[in-house]
Design an enzyme around this catalytic site. Structure first.
Site, PDB file in Angstrom:
ATOM      1  N   GLU A 272       0.829  -1.214   0.000  1.00  0.00           N
ATOM      2  CA  GLU A 272       0.000   0.000   0.000  1.00  0.00           C
ATOM      3  C   GLU A 272       0.860   1.259   0.000  1.00  0.00           C
ATOM      4  OE1 GLU A 272      -3.123   0.054  -0.501  1.00  0.00           O
ATOM      5  OE2 GLU A 272      -3.913  -1.881   0.149  1.00  0.00           O
ATOM      6  N   ARG A 276       0.656   3.797  -3.132  1.00  0.00           N
ATOM      7  CA  ARG A 276       0.032   5.100  -2.849  1.00  0.00           C
ATOM      8  C   ARG A 276       1.069   6.194  -2.617  1.00  0.00           C
ATOM      9  NH1 ARG A 276      -5.654   3.883   0.222  1.00  0.00           N
ATOM     10  NH2 ARG A 276      -5.666   1.659  -0.059  1.00  0.00           N
ATOM     11  N   ASP A 405      -4.740  -9.616  -8.377  1.00  0.00           N
ATOM     12  CA  ASP A 405      -4.959  -8.611  -9.436  1.00  0.00           C
ATOM     13  C   ASP A 405      -3.738  -7.886 -10.019  1.00  0.00           C
ATOM     14  OD1 ASP A 405      -4.734  -7.258  -6.996  1.00  0.00           O
ATOM     15  OD2 ASP A 405      -6.703  -6.313  -7.076  1.00  0.00           O
ATOM     16  N   GLU A 539     -12.247   0.576  -9.908  1.00  0.00           N
ATOM     17  CA  GLU A 539     -11.880  -0.378 -10.969  1.00  0.00           C
ATOM     18  C   GLU A 539     -12.800  -0.359 -12.191  1.00  0.00           C
ATOM     19  OE1 GLU A 539     -12.017  -1.113  -7.719  1.00  0.00           O
ATOM     20  OE2 GLU A 539      -9.875  -1.314  -7.301  1.00  0.00           O
ATOM     21  N   THR A 625      -0.868   0.973 -10.273  1.00  0.00           N
ATOM     22  CA  THR A 625      -2.158   0.387  -9.898  1.00  0.00           C
ATOM     23  C   THR A 625      -3.002   1.319  -9.037  1.00  0.00           C
ATOM     24  OG1 THR A 625      -3.202  -1.653  -9.154  1.00  0.00           O
ATOM     25  CG2 THR A 625      -1.374  -0.825  -7.824  1.00  0.00           C
TER      26      THR A 625
HETATM   27  C1  DMJ Z   1      -6.405   0.564  -4.903  1.00  0.00           C
HETATM   28  O1  DMJ Z   1      -5.662   0.888  -3.795  1.00  0.00           O
HETATM   29  C2  DMJ Z   1      -5.542  -0.053  -5.938  1.00  0.00           C
HETATM   30  O2  DMJ Z   1      -6.199   0.028  -7.146  1.00  0.00           O
HETATM   31  C3  DMJ Z   1      -5.194  -1.468  -5.676  1.00  0.00           C
HETATM   32  O3  DMJ Z   1      -4.517  -2.081  -6.731  1.00  0.00           O
HETATM   33  C4  DMJ Z   1      -6.386  -2.294  -5.320  1.00  0.00           C
HETATM   34  N1  DMJ Z   1      -7.550  -1.554  -5.096  1.00  0.00           N
HETATM   35  C5  DMJ Z   1      -7.554  -0.294  -4.484  1.00  0.00           C
HETATM   36  C6  DMJ Z   1      -8.853   0.438  -4.723  1.00  0.00           C
HETATM   37  O4  DMJ Z   1      -9.948  -0.353  -4.854  1.00  0.00           O
END
Ligand code: DMJ
Length: 648
Positions: A272, A276, A405, A539, A625
């Site tokens: 995370e 982020r 994912d 998403e 992501t």
């Molecule tokens: C986000 O923090 C990112 O997209 C992560 O890959 C998975 N999903 C959350 C949001 O839903």
């Protein structure tokens, strides 16, 4: 022992007198005896004192030495045993063996010689200096200064400056204003929503990780540890920049500059924090060119490196930023590391090596890739859990939704980000997607294409909201896919987008549930109460945007606009935006969390969906992501430290 002679000295009574006796002569004799005794005593005390004084008199020679100063004495004694001195400074400091007059004299002699020599040298140097010109002296001082700086650098003291690295060609950081007025109006609305989310956080949660928009106060979850790291600020600044919210961006930058500190005792999620924080900071750096973002990203990355200290080099899920101690979640197949977590570091880490010249980041992620390449894969699938101690898979559970994912996403994006030179990543992606399609992708009775979950040889006909990102991924990977299957993958992307839109459309609020089923007559609807929530996730909108960019089919903008309206109607409150607990209820309750990814991703993808394509073109930018855009590295002849030369 009795002391009768001492008693009269007290002057109070004379116990030796007996009644009726001629006391005088006897008394006198007694006194005389006592006086003698006392005199004797005083004399003996005096002699003792004199004798003692002789021993306790300070040693003059020692004083002289200490007057010279400790350094003057110690250094020659330690360094110059050849001069006939004690090799140890103890002789002088502790005064041991101090009665040897001859030796003392020798020592004093030699010290005097040394002092004389030092004075001579100093005088000589001073004379020489006076003969030099001002310029020569200045140059000498500068040389000395440089030498000290060099020494400091060698000793690793002080902040290490980052090497100058050419800024990759940054294309398409434009306004992206759409020519159509109605599209522009919609885009303005999305911008206004961003401003409401930001302003509310600014007012009620500033510095906290996230916001509680109902309670109007700060919020955090365990992924950020116990510290206030301003996750929303870091996650949102690039969106502010892209939307042209300059004042807000400046505010965010200032907070990051002054308050973002990673030397805190906080146990954070490596994944995370990478997607982020490092992703957000790197994107802000590339977009704005402000060095502070790069510096902070590198400072944080250094704190994450200890997470890789495992027997296999597969990182722990969590690391304490202060102690560097790592561990895994207990629930993750007996303390395994998670595929989507350790497999979602590549983009950021390659950029870190590029920007710092430190090969460690690149090597860490390449090590993970190599290790995975050597492992057996059941049915060609990657299970979600891997034990970092043994290097063996945990439970055989494969998913394109949660836990799996972004591992697949980063294989494709590693290839795109390398200017399509990382063909190993592309091949790994193609093989993985082929196995996923064979074992996980199915069509429902009602004709909806979905991606199920593989659990110990059994396909669960359930798709998570998270898996909806895959529509965009298939479309993004279409170009460059093997056997001329580009059309097929674009089509697959469109089908997933359609299914996910259905999951929204079949609810009361027109917002998608967390997970939905394709079983027993159910088509894209949630069954369990704990799967009916919507937490402002991006998403589905992400997939709409990619599909829009590749097809320009107006339905994607239309679907995106439906989502904007639903979010504004059901999630907007006076203190920001909140998730809702049941998308099938006309009277939903709020979860009271404004997730940082709502500002980083959901609103950014919506804004891009209503912008023109020249804003952040996909040929030049790859979104991590968490929707943080990183530029394609056209490395050309440049070889990343620690890597093989790029090959086409
Ligand atoms: C986000 O923090 C990112 O997209 C992560 O890959 C998975 N999903 C959350 C949001 O839903």
């Amino acid at each position: 022992m009795t002391t009768p002679a001492l008693l009269p000295l007290s002057g109070r009574r004379i116990p030796t007198l007996s009644p009726g006796a001629s006391s005088f002569p006897h008394h006198r004799a007694t006194l005389r005896l006592s006086e003698k005794f006392i005199l004797l005593l005083i004399l003996s005390a005096f002699i003792t004192l004199c004798f003692g004084a002789f021993f306790f008199l300070p040693d003059n020679s020692k004083h002289k030495r200490f007057d010279l100063g400790l350094e003057d004495v110690l250094i020659p004694h330690i360094d110059t045993p050849k001069e006939g001195k004690h090799a140890s400074g103890q002789v002088i400091i502790h005064g041991q063996g101090g009665h040897d007059e001859h030796r003392h004299r020798e020592e004093e002699e030699s010290l005097r010689d040394k002092i004389r020599a030092d004075h001579e040298r100093a005088l000589q140097e001073a004379k020489e200096k006076l003969r030099k010109s001002r310029e020569e002296l200045k140059a000498e001082i500068q040389t000395e200064k440089n030498k000290v700086m060099e020494d400091l650098k060698k000793k690793d003291i002080g902040p290490k400056p980052l090497p100058p690295v050419p800024m990759p060609k940054v294309v398409g950081v434009s306004d992206g204003e759409p020519p159509e007025p109605d599209v522009k109006e919609k885009r303005d609305k999305i911008r206004e929503m961003m401003k409401h989310a930001w302003d509310s956080y600014r007012q009620y949660g500033w510095g906290h990780n996230e916001l509680k928009p109902i309670a109007k106060k700060g919020h955090s979850t365990n992924i950020f540890g116990s510290s206030q790291l301003g996750a929303t600020i870091v996650d949102a600044v690039d969106t502010l920049y892209i939307m042209g919210l300059h004042e807000e961006f400046k505010d965010g930058q200032e907070w990051i500059e002054q308050n973002l500190d990673f030397s805190v005792n906080a146990e954070v999620s490596v994944f995370e924090v990478n997607i982020r924080f490092i992703g957000g900071l790197l994107a802000a750096y590339y977009l704005s060119g402000q060095e502070v973002f790069k510096l902070k990203a590198v400072q944080l990355a250094e704190k994450l490196l200890p997470a890789f200290n495992t027997p296999t080099g597969i990182p722990w899920a969590m690391v304490n930023l202060k102690s560097g101690v790592g561990r895994n979640w207990g629930w993750a197949s007996a303390g395994s590391s998670i595929l989507a977590e350790f497999g979602t570091l590549h983009m950021e880490f390659v950029h870190l090596t590029y920007l710092t010249g430190n090969p460690a980041y690149y090597q860490k992620v390449m090590h993970i890739r190599k290790l995975l390449a050597k492992m057996d894969r059941p049915n060609g699938l990657y299970p979600n859990y891997l034990n970092p101690r043994t290097g063996r898979w945990g439970q055989h559970h494969t998913s394109v939704g949660g836990l799996g994912d972004s591992f697949y996403e980063y294989l494709l994006k590693a290839w795109l980000m390398s200017d399509k030179t990382d063909t190993e990543a592309r091949k790994t992606y193609d093989d993985a997607i082929e196995a996923i399609e064979r074992h996980l992708v199915r069509k429902s009775n009602g004709g909806l294409t979905f991606i199920g979950e593989w659990k110990n040889g059994h396909l669960e006909r359930k798709m998570g909201h998270l898996a909806c990102f895959a529509g965009g991924m298939f479309a993004l990977g279409a170009d460059g896919s093997p056997d001329d299957k580009a059309g097929h993958y674009l089509q697959l992307g469109a089908e997933i987008a359609h299914t996910c839109h259905e999951s929204y459309d079949r609810t009361v609020l027109k917002l998608g549930p967390e997970a939905f089923k394709f079983d027993s007559g159910l088509e894209a609807v949630a069954v369990r109460q704990n799967e009916k929530y919507y937490i402002l996730r991006p998403e589905v909108i992400e997939t709409y945007w990619y599909m829009w960019r590749f097809t320009h089919d107006p339905k994607y903008r239309q679907w995106g606009w439906e989502a904007v309206q639903a979010i504004d109607k059901y999630c907007r409150v006076s203190g920001g935006f909140s998730g809702v607990k049941d998308v099938y209820s006309s009277n939903p309750t709020y979860d009271d969390v404004q997730q940082s990814f709502f500002l980083a991703e959901t609103l950014k993808y919506l804004y891009l969906l209503f912008s023109s394509d020249d804003l952040l073109p996909l040929e030049n930018w790859v979104f991590n992501t968490e929707a943080h855009p990183l530029p394609v590295l056209h490395l050309g002849n440049i070889t990343l430290p620690g890597s093989e030369p790029a090959q086409r």
